[in-house]
Design a protein around this motif. Sequence first.
Motif, short mmCIF file in Angstrom:
data_model
loop_
_atom_site.label_atom_id
_atom_site.label_comp_id
_atom_site.label_asym_id
_atom_site.label_seq_id
_atom_site.Cartn_x
_atom_site.Cartn_y
_atom_site.Cartn_z
N PRO B 139 0.82 -1.22 0.00
CA PRO B 139 0.00 0.00 0.00
C PRO B 139 0.85 1.27 0.00
O PRO B 139 0.43 2.29 -0.58
CB PRO B 139 -0.82 -0.11 1.29
CG PRO B 139 -0.15 -1.13 2.13
CD PRO B 139 0.58 -2.04 1.19
N SER B 142 1.81 1.62 -3.76
CA SER B 142 0.71 1.82 -4.70
C SER B 142 0.02 3.17 -4.47
O SER B 142 -0.32 3.87 -5.42
CB SER B 142 -0.28 0.65 -4.66
OG SER B 142 -0.80 0.45 -3.37
N ARG B 143 -0.12 3.57 -3.22
CA ARG B 143 -0.72 4.89 -2.97
C ARG B 143 0.13 6.02 -3.53
O ARG B 143 -0.39 7.04 -3.99
CB ARG B 143 -0.91 5.13 -1.46
CG ARG B 143 -2.13 4.46 -0.86
CD ARG B 143 -2.43 5.04 0.53
NE ARG B 143 -2.78 6.44 0.46
CZ ARG B 143 -4.01 6.89 0.21
NH1 ARG B 143 -4.99 6.06 0.00
NH2 ARG B 143 -4.25 8.19 0.16
N VAL B 145 1.72 6.26 -6.18
CA VAL B 145 1.60 6.50 -7.62
C VAL B 145 0.15 6.54 -8.07
O VAL B 145 -0.12 6.68 -9.26
CB VAL B 145 2.37 5.43 -8.44
CG1 VAL B 145 3.87 5.63 -8.27
CG2 VAL B 145 2.00 4.02 -8.03
N GLY B 146 -0.78 6.46 -7.15
CA GLY B 146 -2.18 6.29 -7.48
C GLY B 146 -2.91 7.55 -7.91
O GLY B 146 -2.35 8.63 -8.01
N MET B 147 -4.21 7.38 -8.12
CA MET B 147 -5.04 8.45 -8.70
C MET B 147 -5.47 9.50 -7.69
O MET B 147 -6.01 10.53 -8.07
CB MET B 147 -6.25 7.82 -9.40
CG MET B 147 -7.17 7.02 -8.50
SD MET B 147 -8.27 5.93 -9.47
CE MET B 147 -9.66 7.03 -9.74
N SER B 148 -5.25 9.26 -6.41
CA SER B 148 -5.53 10.28 -5.40
C SER B 148 -4.26 10.57 -4.63
O SER B 148 -3.88 9.82 -3.74
CB SER B 148 -6.61 9.80 -4.44
OG SER B 148 -7.85 9.71 -5.09
N GLY B 149 -3.59 11.64 -4.98
CA GLY B 149 -2.41 12.04 -4.23
C GLY B 149 -1.12 11.40 -4.68
O GLY B 149 -0.06 11.70 -4.14
N VAL B 152 0.18 9.62 -10.58
CA VAL B 152 -0.83 9.74 -11.64
C VAL B 152 -1.72 10.95 -11.38
O VAL B 152 -2.04 11.72 -12.30
CB VAL B 152 -1.67 8.45 -11.74
CG1 VAL B 152 -2.86 8.64 -12.66
CG2 VAL B 152 -0.82 7.29 -12.23
N ALA B 153 -2.09 11.16 -10.12
CA ALA B 153 -2.88 12.35 -9.77
C ALA B 153 -2.10 13.61 -10.10
O ALA B 153 -2.64 14.56 -10.69
CB ALA B 153 -3.25 12.32 -8.29
N GLN B 155 0.23 14.17 -12.31
CA GLN B 155 0.25 14.43 -13.75
C GLN B 155 -1.14 14.84 -14.24
O GLN B 155 -1.27 15.71 -15.10
CB GLN B 155 0.74 13.18 -14.49
CG GLN B 155 0.98 13.38 -15.97
CD GLN B 155 2.10 14.37 -16.27
OE1 GLN B 155 2.92 14.68 -15.42
NE2 GLN B 155 2.10 14.90 -17.48
#
Lengths: 290, 290
Positions: B139, B142-143, B145-149, B152-153, B155
């Motif tokens: 976790p 994965s967090r 580089v994830g979509m919230s924070g 990826v978010a 970018q």
Amino acid sequence: MDMSPKARIEFAIETALETASREGCPPMLKDAVYHAVLPAGSRVRPSLCLAVAHACGDPTPHITDGAAAAIEFLHCASLVHDDLPCFDDADTRRGKPSVHNAYGEPMGVLVGDALIVLAFETLARTMSANPEKLAAMLPVLSRAVGMSGGLVAGQAWESEPSAPLSAYQSAKTGALFVAATKAGAVSAGHDPAGWEEFGARLGEAYQVADDFRDVFSTAADIGKPVHQDQTRGRPNAVRQFGRGGAIQHLEALVGRAIAAIPECRGAADLQQLVRMQVRKIMPKDIELAA
Amino acid sequence: MDMSPKARIEFAIETALETASREGCPPMLKDAVYHAVLPAGSRVRPSLCLAVAHACGDPTPHITDGAAAAIEFLHCASLVHDDLPCFDDADTRRGKPSVHNAYGEPMGVLVGDALIVLAFETLARTMSANPEKLAAMLPVLSRAVGMSGGLVAGQAWESEPSAPLSAYQSAKTGALFVAATKAGAVSAGHDPAGWEEFGARLGEAYQVADDFRDVFSTAADIGKPVHQDQTRGRPNAVRQFGRGGAIQHLEALVGRAIAAIPECRGAADLQQLVRMQVRKIMPKDIELAA
């Protein structure tokens, strides 16, 4: 309360999406990620994962559901990236505009990335209380999408001057079917290796069924462009063997898949389910003997 | 035999690349993935991971090294995707052609995907014998580089009509620094939450140092285009606060980072290392007081 497999899968997918986008997700990214995953496609791979787990007793359904959602996210990620202008340049998917068509190319790239990450985040979240199963699950899923024999390899073969056909197809389609069957086994505490052959043959059968759809369906039927294999010079079993030959080939693959089901208490039900599913994904006017 | 941190990181990275590409990897994809990761960039994030683990005793160095390599793969993945024509359209990176420039746009997309997957595959491979640490590590990464924070978010905020500056910067730069410090702590069996503040402030300091490089370095010095913040209308601390003000800001951030180091047996060494690293990443002619 028992939920149907379909309801379990959608619940797991929506829970994962909601959890991951609850706080601080850029609004357009969130919309675009939801667009890529909902409404439901056929969910063939997660259904297969649940079916195998069920056949093995499914003692930890929340782990099965987490793995199933993760597998669907990886599948959706590959669809979104394959649709990009530098690959298939597809305007539609599942009867809607493709992600880059609806939200622009940067979102097309980022939604794919986000879904790959979400898959692993979902494993982490749903299996944190069961580290042993997480440790067995993570390599099954990561290999299925990786650079040797996984989805990324499959897509990359399309950029090579020549590609070994079986390596291409097993990476592009087979790998995630194998991951689905193995993940179901891992969740149930069964040996995943025994489930590889079943997944691989089903993946091949699915590929042939997809070849039928590409040749005989309309874009309206399947929600994406048809005749792509011919346009892009890709192998297609129907064009290669003819309609009758391809049906025989498909039936042989389904037979081999079914023969490869390891001993487990739900083996008979699983056989039934496979036959039913294969019929469901074929174009309506094509009848199978089995 | 004790290896230096740098040697450990490169060994872990090369082992992961070799293992993942040994069998059935499409040749061009393999070349392009290696191109994206080697020769070594500054390896700031994996070095930070090793430094924190070392400060905490580093009882399981192979786990630290696996996490460090995974973090660098995630970082490289984001560079490769950020360089794509639909984002920064950068022709060079680390003094070489960017991946899509050298191998074409499809490879640019696929190499980023492959490296994200490789990060998680590397965790799976190096931590399979220690599921508890894997469950704590997954976790964290994965967090980040994830979509919230996550990356990826970060970018994706660039595609929004307006973005909260601190959310943008903490996602785009801070998140992976936080992952690096937390991963070092997880590997050593320490509470990762205590290491968040240290990572976050270092990430901010690194961002300011990067702003200096964008303004005062040449493309030849840093191996990528300069003056990008101005060209693309991105925030830059040097342009915002002036040279003197930005130096003060940077020193304050480094001070806060150091103050945030939790009690551990290597805290003093870690402080030294941070000051040294910050000097190393600044343009040569800019002197810091601390």
